[in-house]
Design a protein around this motif. Structure first.
Motif, mmCIF file in Angstrom:
data_model
loop_
_atom_site.group_PDB
_atom_site.id
_atom_site.type_symbol
_atom_site.label_atom_id
_atom_site.label_comp_id
_atom_site.label_asym_id
_atom_site.label_seq_id
_atom_site.Cartn_x
_atom_site.Cartn_y
_atom_site.Cartn_z
ATOM 1 N N VAL A 95 -8.490 -6.047 -12.019
ATOM 2 C CA VAL A 95 -8.023 -4.673 -11.837
ATOM 3 C C VAL A 95 -8.211 -4.223 -10.391
ATOM 4 N N VAL A 96 -9.316 -4.606 -9.772
ATOM 5 C CA VAL A 96 -9.574 -4.222 -8.378
ATOM 6 C C VAL A 96 -8.512 -4.813 -7.456
ATOM 7 N N GLU A 97 -8.188 -6.083 -7.665
ATOM 8 C CA GLU A 97 -7.147 -6.694 -6.835
ATOM 9 C C GLU A 97 -5.799 -6.025 -7.089
ATOM 10 N N GLY A 98 -5.550 -5.620 -8.334
ATOM 11 C CA GLY A 98 -4.330 -4.881 -8.623
ATOM 12 C C GLY A 98 -4.285 -3.564 -7.868
ATOM 13 N N SER A 99 -5.418 -2.866 -7.793
ATOM 14 C CA SER A 99 -5.464 -1.607 -7.042
ATOM 15 C C SER A 99 -5.195 -1.850 -5.562
ATOM 16 N N LEU A 100 -5.649 -2.994 -5.036
ATOM 17 C CA LEU A 100 -5.370 -3.330 -3.640
ATOM 18 C C LEU A 100 -3.863 -3.389 -3.393
ATOM 19 N N GLY A 101 -3.122 -3.933 -4.366
ATOM 20 C CA GLY A 101 -1.674 -4.004 -4.213
ATOM 21 C C GLY A 101 -1.046 -2.645 -4.013
ATOM 22 N N TYR A 102 -1.523 -1.650 -4.751
ATOM 23 C CA TYR A 102 -0.949 -0.308 -4.622
ATOM 24 C C TYR A 102 -1.518 0.445 -3.428
ATOM 25 N N VAL A 112 2.131 0.447 3.249
ATOM 26 C CA VAL A 112 2.316 -0.385 4.439
ATOM 27 C C VAL A 112 3.503 -1.326 4.247
ATOM 28 N N ILE A 113 3.637 -1.883 3.044
ATOM 29 C CA ILE A 113 4.783 -2.738 2.737
ATOM 30 C C ILE A 113 6.085 -1.951 2.866
ATOM 31 N N THR A 114 6.072 -0.697 2.411
ATOM 32 C CA THR A 114 7.263 0.146 2.507
ATOM 33 C C THR A 114 7.658 0.353 3.962
ATOM 34 N N TYR A 138 -13.346 -13.600 -0.031
ATOM 35 C CA TYR A 138 -13.372 -13.737 -1.479
ATOM 36 C C TYR A 138 -13.112 -15.176 -1.914
ATOM 37 N N GLY A 139 -12.594 -15.979 -0.975
ATOM 38 C CA GLY A 139 -12.370 -17.384 -1.282
ATOM 39 C C GLY A 139 -11.095 -17.666 -2.035
ATOM 40 N N ALA A 140 -10.208 -16.674 -2.131
ATOM 41 C CA ALA A 140 -8.935 -16.865 -2.828
ATOM 42 C C ALA A 140 -7.896 -15.933 -2.224
ATOM 43 N N PHE A 141 -6.672 -16.417 -2.130
ATOM 44 C CA PHE A 141 -5.608 -15.593 -1.578
ATOM 45 C C PHE A 141 -5.266 -14.480 -2.572
ATOM 46 N N PRO A 142 -5.151 -13.216 -2.126
ATOM 47 C CA PRO A 142 -4.892 -12.093 -3.052
ATOM 48 C C PRO A 142 -3.426 -12.039 -3.495
ATOM 49 N N TRP A 143 -2.997 -13.053 -4.244
ATOM 50 C CA TRP A 143 -1.584 -13.134 -4.622
ATOM 51 C C TRP A 143 -1.198 -12.024 -5.587
ATOM 52 N N ILE A 144 -2.127 -11.587 -6.436
ATOM 53 C CA ILE A 144 -1.820 -10.483 -7.356
ATOM 54 C C ILE A 144 -1.499 -9.213 -6.572
ATOM 55 N N ALA A 145 -2.343 -8.899 -5.598
ATOM 56 C CA ALA A 145 -2.132 -7.684 -4.800
ATOM 57 C C ALA A 145 -0.810 -7.735 -4.042
ATOM 58 N N LEU A 146 -0.539 -8.865 -3.400
ATOM 59 C CA LEU A 146 0.691 -8.964 -2.615
ATOM 60 C C LEU A 146 1.933 -8.974 -3.503
ATOM 61 N N THR A 147 1.854 -9.626 -4.650
ATOM 62 C CA THR A 147 3.001 -9.623 -5.560
ATOM 63 C C THR A 147 3.289 -8.218 -6.063
ATOM 64 N N LEU A 148 2.252 -7.474 -6.434
ATOM 65 C CA LEU A 148 2.443 -6.101 -6.879
ATOM 66 C C LEU A 148 3.015 -5.232 -5.765
ATOM 67 N N ALA A 149 2.464 -5.372 -4.553
ATOM 68 C CA ALA A 149 2.928 -4.541 -3.441
ATOM 69 C C ALA A 149 4.373 -4.860 -3.069
ATOM 70 N N LEU A 150 4.713 -6.145 -2.991
ATOM 71 C CA LEU A 150 6.071 -6.535 -2.603
ATOM 72 C C LEU A 150 7.094 -6.178 -3.676
ATOM 73 N N SER A 151 6.768 -6.452 -4.940
ATOM 74 C CA SER A 151 7.724 -6.161 -6.009
ATOM 75 C C SER A 151 7.963 -4.659 -6.131
ATOM 76 N N PHE A 152 6.900 -3.855 -6.063
ATOM 77 C CA PHE A 152 7.082 -2.413 -6.181
ATOM 78 C C PHE A 152 7.703 -1.831 -4.918
ATOM 79 N N GLY A 153 7.390 -2.434 -3.754
ATOM 80 C CA GLY A 153 8.006 -1.969 -2.513
ATOM 81 C C GLY A 153 9.511 -2.174 -2.514
#
Length: 309
Positions: A104-111, A116-118, A152-167
Motif C-alpha cells: 500500500v505504501v508503494e502504491g501511495s508513492l505512485g499517486y 510530476v508524471i503529468t 529498498y533493494g527493489a525497483f518501485p515498479w508498482i509506484a511507477l506503473t500506477l503513476a504512468l497509467s493514471f497520468g
C-alpha cells in the motif's frame, strides 16, 4: 444577485466534492482488504462488471442513453475511450494487487509522483516548456525513485506503473473532457473492458476458484458494491473539476496518497527502512516545489487578467 457570491458557493460545493472523491480513493486499499480471500483478478473483474451495471442504472435514471449512443457513433471518441479503458484497467489491477500483497505504501508513492508524471507528459506530448521550479521538481523526483530503488533493494515498479497509467489516463480524459461526461466516459471504458473481465473471471475460476457467492451475504454485498465504490469518486471528481480552479483541485489531490500512506504505515505496519523514508521525503519536496510553482503561476495569471487602470 452578483456573480461573486454564486462563484463562492460553487467553489465551496466543489471543494466538498473534491475532498469526498479523494478521501474515498484514499480508503480504497482498506475496502479491497475486506474482499479477501478473493484474488486481485476476481476483484478487478467484478469491479469492471459492477461499474458497468451501476453506470447503466445512472444512465437510465438521468436519461443519458441518447447522449451515450451519440458518442458511440463517433469512432474517434469510441476508440479513445478504449485506450482510456486499457490504461485504467492496468491501474486498477496493479492497485488491487498492491493492496492485497502488502504494498500500500508503494502504491501511495505512485499517486504522490503522479503530478510530476503529468508535468513530464506535458513536455513530451504537448511540447510544453517547464518553468525552473518544475524542472527542479522533476529532477528531485528522479533522484527519489533511485534512492528508493537502491535503499529498498527493489525497483518501485508498482509506484511507477500506477503513476504512468493514471497520468496517461488523465491526459486522455483531458483531451476528450469537453465531449464526454463522467458517466458516459466510464460506461464506454467499462463496456470495452467487459469481455476482458468475463474471460478473466472464467480463467480465475478454472485456476484458483471464485469466492463470489460462497462466503456469505456480507462478502457478496461488498463484491457487488465495487461498482458503486468505483463510480462514486469519479463522479464526485468530475463535479469538483467543473466548479474548482485548477490550483484548488491540484492541492486537494494529495489527500489520496496521504491517506494511503498512513494506512500502509500505521494500520498495516508495512516496513519503512531509512532509504524509503529518504526517498519519500524527496518526493514530498518535489511536490512542495510543484505546489509553489502552481500557486505562483495562478497568481500571475490573475494579475495578467486584471484590467489596466
Amino acid at each position: 444577485m452578483s456573480a461573486e457570491p454564486t462563484r463562492r458557493r460553487g467553489g465551496g460545493t466543489g471543494l466538498v466534492f473534491a475532498i469526498g472523491a479523494y478521501v474515498l480513493w484514499g480508503f480504497l486499499p482498506g475496502f479491497f482488504l475486506l474482499l479477501e480471500p478473493a484474488s486481485a483478478w476476481e476483484i478487478v473483474a467484478f469491479r469492471v462488471l459492477m461499474s458497468l451495471v451501476f453506470c447503466a442504472v445512472l444512465l437510465t435514471v438521468t436519461r443519458g442513453w441518447r447522449g451515450l449512443f451519440g458518442l458511440s457513433r463517433q469512432p474517434r471518441v469510441l476508440f479513445t475511450m478504449a485506450l482510456a479503458g486499457a490504461l485504467i484497467y492496468v491501474n486498477w489491477q496493479v492497485f488491487v494487487i498492491a493492496a492485497l500483497t502488502g504494498h500500500v505504501v508503494e502504491g501511495s508513492l505512485g499517486y504522490f509522483i503522479n503530478p510530476v508524471i503529468t508535468v513530464a507528459l506535458g513536455v513530451v506530448l504537448l511540447r510544453e516548456r517547464l518553468r525552473p521550479l518544475q524542472w527542479i521538481a522533476v529532477g528531485v523526483s528522479v533522484v527519489a525513485i533511485l534512492v528508493i530503488a537502491i535503499g529498498y533493494g527493489a525497483f518501485p515498479w508498482i509506484a511507477l506503473t500506477l503513476a504512468l497509467s493514471f497520468g496517461f489516463y488523465g491526459f486522455i480524459k483531458k483531451r476528450v473532457g469537453a465531449q464526454v461526461d463522467a458517466v458516459s466516459g466510464l460506461t464506454l471504458e467499462t463496456a470495452w473492458l467487459a469481455p476482458v473481465a468475463v474471460v478473466q473471471l472464467a480463467v480465475t475460476g478454472a485456476v484458483v476458484g471464485l469466492s463470489f457467492g460462497s462466503l456469505g451475504p456480507v462478502h457478496l454485498a461488498l463484491m457487488i458494491a465495487t461498482g458503486v465504490v468505483t463510480a462514486v469518486p469519479l463522479l464526485l471528481f468530475a463535479a469538483a473539476a467543473r466548479r474548482l480552479p485548477l490550483v484548488a483541485l491540484g492541492l486537494t489531490q494529495y489527500l489520496t496518497p496521504v491517506l494511503q500512506f498512513l494506512t500502509g504505515v500505521f494500520l498495516l505496519h508495512e516496513p519503512m527502512p531509512t532509504g524509503r523514508w529518504i526517498g519519500f521525503c524527496l518526493v514530498w519536496l518535489a511536490l512542495v516545489l510543484l505546489t509553489i510553482d502552481m500557486i505562483r503561476a495562478a497568481r500571475a495569471g490573475r494579475r495578467a487578467s486584471l484590467p489596466v487602470a
